[in-house]
Scaffold this motif. Structure first.
Motif, PDB file in Angstrom:
ATOM      1  N   LEU A   1      -4.260  -1.698 -67.003  1.00  5.94           N
ATOM      2  CA  LEU A   1      -4.200  -0.860 -68.196  1.00  5.94           C
ATOM      3  C   LEU A   1      -3.178   0.261 -68.010  1.00  5.94           C
ATOM      4  O   LEU A   1      -2.388   0.552 -68.917  1.00  5.94           O
ATOM      5  CB  LEU A   1      -5.585  -0.290 -68.493  1.00  5.94           C
TER       6      LEU A   1
ATOM      7  N   GLN B   1       0.336  -1.105 -68.343  1.00  2.00           N
ATOM      8  CA  GLN B   1       0.676  -1.343 -69.747  1.00  2.00           C
ATOM      9  C   GLN B   1       1.195  -0.071 -70.405  1.00  2.00           C
ATOM     10  O   GLN B   1       2.150  -0.093 -71.187  1.00  2.00           O
ATOM     11  CB  GLN B   1      -0.562  -1.806 -70.527  1.00  2.00           C
ATOM     12  N   LYS B   2       0.543   1.045 -70.095  1.00  5.82           N
ATOM     13  CA  LYS B   2       0.862   2.309 -70.764  1.00  5.82           C
ATOM     14  C   LYS B   2       2.039   3.038 -70.127  1.00  5.82           C
ATOM     15  O   LYS B   2       2.835   3.658 -70.821  1.00  5.82           O
ATOM     16  CB  LYS B   2      -0.366   3.236 -70.749  1.00  5.82           C
TER      17      LYS B   2
ATOM     18  N   PRO C   1      -4.494   3.986 -76.175  1.00  3.64           N
ATOM     19  CA  PRO C   1      -4.273   2.849 -77.077  1.00  3.64           C
ATOM     20  C   PRO C   1      -4.808   3.079 -78.498  1.00  3.64           C
ATOM     21  O   PRO C   1      -4.209   2.600 -79.472  1.00  3.64           O
ATOM     22  CB  PRO C   1      -5.028   1.706 -76.380  1.00  3.64           C
TER      23      PRO C   1
ATOM     24  N   GLN D   1      -1.901  -2.285 -79.478  1.00  8.63           N
ATOM     25  CA  GLN D   1      -0.735  -2.771 -78.733  1.00  8.63           C
ATOM     26  C   GLN D   1      -1.007  -2.802 -77.231  1.00  8.63           C
ATOM     27  O   GLN D   1      -0.298  -3.474 -76.489  1.00  8.63           O
ATOM     28  CB  GLN D   1       0.464  -1.848 -79.003  1.00  8.63           C
ATOM     29  N   GLN D   2      -2.019  -2.034 -76.800  1.00 11.83           N
ATOM     30  CA  GLN D   2      -2.390  -1.950 -75.391  1.00 11.83           C
ATOM     31  C   GLN D   2      -3.908  -1.940 -75.305  1.00 11.83           C
ATOM     32  O   GLN D   2      -4.599  -1.743 -76.305  1.00 11.83           O
ATOM     33  CB  GLN D   2      -1.856  -0.647 -74.771  1.00 11.83           C
TER      34      GLN D   2
ATOM     35  N   LYS E   1      -3.546  -8.603 -78.838  1.00 11.25           N
ATOM     36  CA  LYS E   1      -4.100  -7.693 -77.837  1.00 11.25           C
ATOM     37  C   LYS E   1      -5.480  -7.182 -78.264  1.00 11.25           C
ATOM     38  O   LYS E   1      -6.395  -7.088 -77.449  1.00 11.25           O
ATOM     39  CB  LYS E   1      -3.139  -6.512 -77.605  1.00 11.25           C
TER      40      LYS E   1
END
Length: 398
Positions: free
Chosen positions: A143, A146-147, A236, A306-307, A330
């Motif tokens: 996670l 991703q960010k 997110p 998106q995340q 997602k």
């Protein structure tokens, strides 16, 4: 009989978001096996109201400041092995001493620890003669990447902490088979996490599905109301809210002037509140005591994530409530759903808005999707269904 102690960050009841909903689910399931206690490490003052069925309930509120020595240690986190600022933030010596006392008095057979942010308390728990379950709501290293990408030292540290927690726990729970595969990819195929899905008390949403729940006063017709639910301090969810406010809602409002966007959940951002002040059709509620009236006020759940990690309880709540949903890939990740059967999955902004328009104009499609989604949530994501997965995991462990 099994005595279970849950160690959580923030109190899990009343459940005000996805984290609390998962914890409350697991607490209710473990009550079937014996006594359950809950020790919560809270960053703000928490009510001490004890929910029915809990034998021990202790919300511990962290002090606003720490000793100069602990403060120095936090600043020097890069010099300490397996240290991380977000892990340090939830650790205080006074809380550790209280937890040690609780463990000695409650004498659990099993301790379930929520997420890696409580990692510094693990050494105290390990001193007790109890089994330890590490409940991973998200695979945090994935996670974070991703960010933020491989941001300086934080990603390697998160991986190191996550791996050490998995190694030292007797069993690790994750939200989906996708997360099982992700753990094996990141940390090695020798690890065998248990997929314990996020689930909901499906019957508690029947009042919405059967149109027996009144929307909040003043909401009127729900025909063109969109809803998105979440804790908006979670990055997110911030991104999803921004897309809804700036991209999706304006497009839909052009052809549907009575369209409204309901953003429901705690910790709304400053930009969300400003948007609600400027546009009467955008409603930002903040924390609400009961999500069901807002689901009753909505005609479509839109999840433009998106995340993210884990699985989205907001979609399960929509399924149980009879509210059709549009989600990105997602947003639907980890759930056993099929595009066009349980919901509509779209990834581009224009495609999302077209899907919403489609649901607003085709009653037969709405009926098809909501019927299949309801059967799915009952069969795979109800507390009864999740209980079977927990039972299998406990049989392996105990």
């Amino acid at each position: 009989m099994v005595r279970t102690l849950f160690i959580t960050k923030e109190k899990p009841y009343p459940p005000a978001g996805g984290v609390e909903l998962r914890n409350w689910q697991n607490i209710n399931i473990m009550m079937q096996y014996g006594s359950v206690g809950v020790f919560s490490i809270c960053q703000w003052s928490a009510s001490s109201q004890v929910p029915a069925g809990i034998d021990f309930w202790y919300p511990y509120t962290l002090a606003k400041s720490v000793s100069s020595w602990e403060n120095w240690k936090r600043r020097a986190w890069l010099l300490r092995p397996n240290a991380h600022p977000d892990v340090d933030r939830l650790y205080q010596q006074a809380a550790a001493k209280k937890l040690e006392k609780v463990l000695a008095e409650f004498q659990p057979d099993l301790t379930i620890v929520e997420e890696i942010w409580l990692y510094r308390y693990l050494k105290i728990i390990k001193r007790q003669k109890c089994r330890i379950i590490f409940d991973e709501h998200n695979i945090e290293a994935d996670l974070f990447e991703q960010k933020h990408g491989a941001l300086k030292m934080r990603l390697p540290r998160l991986k190191s902490i996550e791996l050490d927690f998995i190694r030292k726990a007797d069993q690790t729970w994750v939200c989906s088979e996708e997360d099982v595969a992700l753990v094996k990819t990141l940390y090695g195929r020798q690890f065998q996490p248990q997929a314990i899905p996020n689930g909901i008390d499906v019957a508690s949403y029947d009042c919405v599905r059967l149109e027996q729940c009144n929307p909040p006063e003043g909401f009127g017709e729900k025909q063109h109301n969109l809803i998105y639910m979440g804790t908006f301090s979670y990055p997110p969810n911030k991104v999803a809210a921004k897309l809804l406010i700036e991209e999706i809602y304006p497009r839909l409002r052009k052809s549907n002037p009575n369209c409204r966007l309901l953003l429901v959940g705690r910790s709304p951002t400053k930009s969300m509140l400003q948007a609600a002040e400027l546009e009467p059709g955008i409603i930002v509620t903040g924390s609400v005591p009961d999500i069901r009236p807002y689901l009753a006020a909505a005609s479509v759940m839109v999840v433009p994530l998106q995340q993210g990690g884990g699985t989205r309880l907001k979609l399960l709540e929509a399924f149980a409530s009879g509210c059709p949903a549009v989600s990105t890939t997602k947003g639907a990740e980890g759930l056993n759903v099929t595009d066009g059967e349980h919901l509509l999955i779209r990834d581009e902004i224009e495609a999302i808005t077209e899907a919403v328009e489609q649901l607003w104009s085709k009653n037969a499609l709405v009926e098809k999707l909501t019927a299949a989604a309801y059967e799915l949530v009952k069969a795979e994501y109800s507390w009864e269904a999740v209980s079977k997965r927990v039972d299998q995991a406990l049989q392996q462990l105990l």
